[in-house]
Design a protein around this motif. Structure first.
Motif, short mmCIF file in Angstrom:
data_model
loop_
_atom_site.label_atom_id
_atom_site.label_comp_id
_atom_site.label_asym_id
_atom_site.label_seq_id
_atom_site.Cartn_x
_atom_site.Cartn_y
_atom_site.Cartn_z
N PHE A 82 -8.17 -7.86 14.14
CA PHE A 82 -6.73 -7.62 14.33
C PHE A 82 -6.30 -6.45 13.47
O PHE A 82 -7.02 -6.02 12.56
CB PHE A 82 -5.92 -8.87 13.94
N VAL A 83 -5.12 -5.93 13.80
CA VAL A 83 -4.53 -4.91 12.95
C VAL A 83 -3.05 -5.23 12.81
O VAL A 83 -2.40 -5.66 13.77
CB VAL A 83 -4.79 -3.49 13.49
N ILE A 84 -2.53 -5.05 11.59
CA ILE A 84 -1.12 -5.29 11.33
C ILE A 84 -0.43 -3.95 11.12
O ILE A 84 -0.91 -3.11 10.37
CB ILE A 84 -0.93 -6.16 10.07
N GLY A 85 0.70 -3.75 11.81
CA GLY A 85 1.42 -2.49 11.68
C GLY A 85 2.77 -2.67 11.02
O GLY A 85 2.93 -2.54 9.80
N THR A 86 3.76 -3.03 11.85
CA THR A 86 5.15 -3.08 11.42
C THR A 86 5.38 -3.85 10.11
O THR A 86 6.04 -3.36 9.19
CB THR A 86 6.01 -3.68 12.55
N ALA A 87 4.79 -5.05 10.04
CA ALA A 87 5.05 -5.91 8.87
C ALA A 87 4.58 -5.23 7.58
O ALA A 87 5.18 -5.41 6.52
CB ALA A 87 4.35 -7.26 9.05
N ALA A 88 3.49 -4.45 7.66
CA ALA A 88 2.99 -3.74 6.48
C ALA A 88 3.83 -2.50 6.18
O ALA A 88 4.13 -2.20 5.02
CB ALA A 88 1.53 -3.38 6.67
N VAL A 89 4.22 -1.77 7.23
CA VAL A 89 4.99 -0.53 7.03
C VAL A 89 6.30 -0.84 6.32
O VAL A 89 6.74 -0.08 5.44
CB VAL A 89 5.25 0.17 8.39
N GLU A 90 6.90 -1.98 6.67
CA GLU A 90 8.18 -2.35 6.05
C GLU A 90 8.06 -2.45 4.53
O GLU A 90 9.06 -2.32 3.82
CB GLU A 90 8.66 -3.69 6.61
N LEU A 91 6.85 -2.70 4.02
CA LEU A 91 6.67 -2.90 2.58
C LEU A 91 6.09 -1.68 1.86
O LEU A 91 5.81 -1.74 0.66
CB LEU A 91 5.74 -4.10 2.35
N GLN A 92 5.94 -0.57 2.58
CA GLN A 92 5.26 0.58 1.98
C GLN A 92 5.96 1.15 0.73
O GLN A 92 5.32 1.79 -0.09
CB GLN A 92 5.06 1.70 3.01
N GLY A 93 7.26 0.88 0.63
CA GLY A 93 8.00 1.40 -0.51
C GLY A 93 7.82 0.57 -1.79
O GLY A 93 8.24 0.99 -2.86
N GLU A 94 7.24 -0.64 -1.67
CA GLU A 94 7.14 -1.53 -2.84
C GLU A 94 5.68 -1.94 -3.04
O GLU A 94 5.22 -2.92 -2.46
CB GLU A 94 7.96 -2.80 -2.62
N PRO A 95 4.95 -1.21 -3.87
CA PRO A 95 3.52 -1.47 -4.07
C PRO A 95 3.22 -2.92 -4.45
O PRO A 95 2.26 -3.50 -3.92
CB PRO A 95 3.14 -0.53 -5.21
N ALA A 96 4.05 -3.54 -5.29
CA ALA A 96 3.79 -4.92 -5.71
C ALA A 96 3.90 -5.87 -4.52
O ALA A 96 3.02 -6.71 -4.28
CB ALA A 96 4.76 -5.33 -6.82
N GLY A 97 4.99 -5.73 -3.78
CA GLY A 97 5.19 -6.55 -2.59
C GLY A 97 4.10 -6.32 -1.57
O GLY A 97 3.66 -7.24 -0.88
N TYR A 98 3.66 -5.07 -1.47
CA TYR A 98 2.62 -4.71 -0.52
C TYR A 98 1.32 -5.45 -0.84
O TYR A 98 0.68 -6.05 0.02
CB TYR A 98 2.40 -3.20 -0.57
N ARG A 99 0.97 -5.43 -2.15
CA ARG A 99 -0.24 -6.10 -2.59
C ARG A 99 -0.15 -7.60 -2.32
O ARG A 99 -1.08 -8.22 -1.82
CB ARG A 99 -0.47 -5.84 -4.09
N ASN A 100 1.02 -8.18 -2.63
CA ASN A 100 1.23 -9.61 -2.38
C ASN A 100 1.05 -9.96 -0.91
O ASN A 100 0.48 -10.98 -0.56
CB ASN A 100 2.63 -10.05 -2.82
#
Lengths: 408, 250
Positions: free
Chosen positions: B227-245
């Protein structure tokens, strides 16, 4: 020659013209486009379909349109100028040829809903008109910028029962309206047909749209012979945005000898050749992919589609139909341009010498003829008057006032 | 994350800025739950993308222009961040940017870039040869959908598609960011049909479009192998901590 040019051709449908054309859409649209191609090939010679279309062309939209010898202007220019009067069609431009054809296709395909993009609103009005006539639900996508510039056409579409969606993305103009229409179509292909408005877009659209406009050139060639005893004109001129009126006219003449019958496509030169100030796709574009097809495209150093400008909203488009790109590459058609101010002057002149107010789009073709009239001395010149100028009056007077202001 | 799946994340380069997107790219590079990265280069007219990714691309493009960063420079910087990693990297961008990059790099240099293939959302299966005929040697990832015809399924079993690293199954009729129910038996049947068509190729068939998080991943793990995730990950690109979580939560 690239390999694509030998790609399979069927009936009036071609996927490629040389390296231009193709079907560059998300995979989800491919089955729909294949289905459209198959159904078109079934229907275009179906007697019931062709009869119904012919009846509507003759009695609803007003075909054949006259080929009028503009004698007053001919005297001024020292040539014989023939105007193909597409401006006299119902809704005021050639666009209805295509919307009637595709609207009937939609009906025969069992689709209940049609969508379309529009820039100036002419294609939107023609689509809304057709949808009202054929009892189809209709949604028109129009860039927010254009809904403001072309408010009367928005009102016309609404009056005809269409929903007008104001597109807020990107540059909020025609190209974004095409994107929005494609996106809508991707998610609703089962009940919806997209009536694409020019000889652009993914295959089979360039072929289908051209097919429904071929009547323009076919009638013109016959009228030249029958009314004026002219077998071959010396020149054929049309304006080019996406290129639908021009292809409709040119196709009947491109097989005539190139040294005898010269063909000219006139792009919108806007204000200047500076980026964002013109719509000279053939003159200044590079090869690229937009809206489902490979052609020439105005783009910037970032590979992004460039902003374009023309005083005429119908020519204000960064791409050009693939068949035109190929006709340019083969040099069968000469592509040139007219600037905004030249188009305004041409509109004034035709109004005052012949009593015909042309659309600003068509005024570009006329402006080229006026500027280059030396080339056409003594010749028989056909010019496609693709639309009427009623829609442009407010814009025309505002622009003239601005010019006068600048001159003072 | 499910270990038996081929797991990918889409990243929109340049969003919310080039620096921030590169920082997030480093997180992706180092995360053990990610097998491949879809490196997205923004285009002005992203027809396959929904509102979130479209808006991210518009903003990325505006930033890049303001900084005078060309697509080539953006890509070079991203590949620098990824240098020496063992994750697969696929360049995801529209046909016009591919044309542009081939002009900017020249095909020889472009073909030497350390990427494993290209995902071009406006180049469907039947136009697979278009860029190959213009000098492109990288793999172009083939697409399949629930409506792919039997004729097109045959293309999947042939070269050059046959040796592509994976098949991208677009699970949804629509644009990125749409919602999707992976329990739908009809969808599972169509997926199985595509899997069957490419059985000899030994490629993962990766589900894209409509995957937001763990719930869908668990559903799709019952029948799919990637699978690949797009939108849900892009929404978090501005917050590295949230992205990692988010990556940890999958």
């Amino acid at each position: 020659m690239t390999k694509e040019s030998t790609a399979k051709e069927s009936g009036p449908i071609r996927d490629y013209w040389g390296e231009f054309g193709g079907c560059f859409v998300p995979e989800t649209l491919v089955p729909t486009l294949s289905q459209l191609k198959a159904l078109f090939l079934q229907l275009y010679q179906d007697p019931k379909f062709t009869e119904e279309l012919r009846y509507l062309e003759q009695n609803f939209s007003g075909r054949p349109t006259p080929l009028y010898e503009a004698k007053n202007l001919s005297r001024k220019l020292n040539c014989r100028l023939f105007l193909k009067r597409e401006d006299l069609l119902h809704t005021g431009a050639h666009k209805i040829n295509n919307t009637l054809g595709q609207g009937l296709l939609a009906k025969y395909m069992g689709k209940k809903r049609v969508i379309a993009e529009t820039g100036a609103g002419q294609h939107g009005v023609a689509t809304a008109t057709t949808a009202a006539l054929l009892g189809l639900q209709c949604v028109i996508f129009m860039g927010e910028e254009d809904t403001l510039r072309q408010a009367p056409n928005v009102q016309r579409m609404k009056l005809l029962g269409a929903e007008v969606v104001s597109v807020q993305s990107g540059s909020r103009t025609l190209k974004d309206a095409v994107n929005a229409a494609l996106q809508d179509w991707v998610s609703r292909v089962e009940d919806t047909h997209y009536i694409l408005g020019s000889v652009s877009g993914p295959s089979p659209f360039p072929s289908i749209v051209a097919y429904f406009h071929e009547c323009i050139g076919r009638e013109t060639a016959a009228q030249l012979r029958q009314q004026y005893e002219i077998e071959q004109p010396d020149a054929v001129i049309a304006c080019v945005g996406g290129g639908s009126n021009a292809i409709g006219m040119f196709r009947s003449f491109i097989d005539m000898p190139a040294d005898k019958v010269q063909i000219y496509g006139i792009e919108a030169g806007g204000i200047s050749d500076a980026p964002g100030r013109h719509a000279r796709t053939i003159g200044l574009g590079e090869k690229g992919v937009l809206h489902g097809y490979h052609s020439l495209l105005l783009q910037d150093d970032f590979g992004a589609v460039a902003p374009v400008h023309s005083i005429s909203a119908g020519l204000d488009y960064p791409g050009i139909g693939p068949e035109h790109a190929a006709l340019h590459a083969s040099k069968r058609v000469h592509y040139d341009f007219a600037r905004d101010h030249e188009a305004l002057d041409a509109l004034t002149l035709l109004a005052q010498t012949e009593g015909i107010i042309p659309a600003l789009e068509s005024s570009h073709a006329l402006a080229f003829l006026l500027r280059e009239s030396q080339r056409f001395q003594g010749g028989n010149v056909v010019l496609n008057l693709s639309g009427r100028g009623d829609k442009d009056l407010a814009h025309y007077f505002a622009a003239q006032q601005q010019r006068n202001g600048t001159q003072k | 994350m499910q270990q038996n799946l081929y797991r990918g994340i889409y990243l929109c380069l340049g969003y919310p800025s080039q620096e921030k997107s590169l920082a997030v790219l480093a997180i992706l590079r180092d995360h053990p739950g990610v097998d491949f990265i879809e490196l997205g280069l923004p285009f002005s007219d992203p027809v396959a993308d929904g509102p979130v990714i479209s808006a991210a691309a518009q903003s990325a493009l505006a930033n890049a222009k303001a900084q005078g960063l060309s697509p080539r420079q953006m890509l070079d910087q991203a590949l620098d961040v990824l240098r020496g990693n063992d994750k697969k990297v696929y360049l995801m961008t529209y046909g016009n940017i591919v044309s542009h990059l081939l002009r900017q790099y020249g095909d020889k240099t472009f073909n030497r870039l350390p990427i494993n293939g290209l995902i071009i959302p406006d180049v469907p299966l039947r136009e697979q040869n278009f860029f190959r005929q213009r000098g492109l040697e990288h793999s172009v990832i083939p697409f399949a959908t629930p409506e792919t015809t039997d004729q097109d399924l045959k293309l999947l079993a042939q070269e050059p598609v046959k040796s592509a690293p994976f098949v991208y199954f677009v699970a949804i009729r629509g644009i990125t960011g749409s919602k999707m129910d992976f329990r739908n038996p009809e969808l599972r049947k169509q997926y199985a049909k595509v899997s069957q068509a490419v059985k000899e190729n030994h490629q993962p068939v990766v589900l894209g479009f409509g995957i937001q998080g763990r719930t869908q991943i668990q559903q799709l793990a019952e029948f799919a192998n990637g699978f690949v995730i797009g939108t849900a990950a892009v929404e978090l690109q501005g917050e590295p901590a949230g992205y990692r979580n988010f990556l940890d939560s999958l």
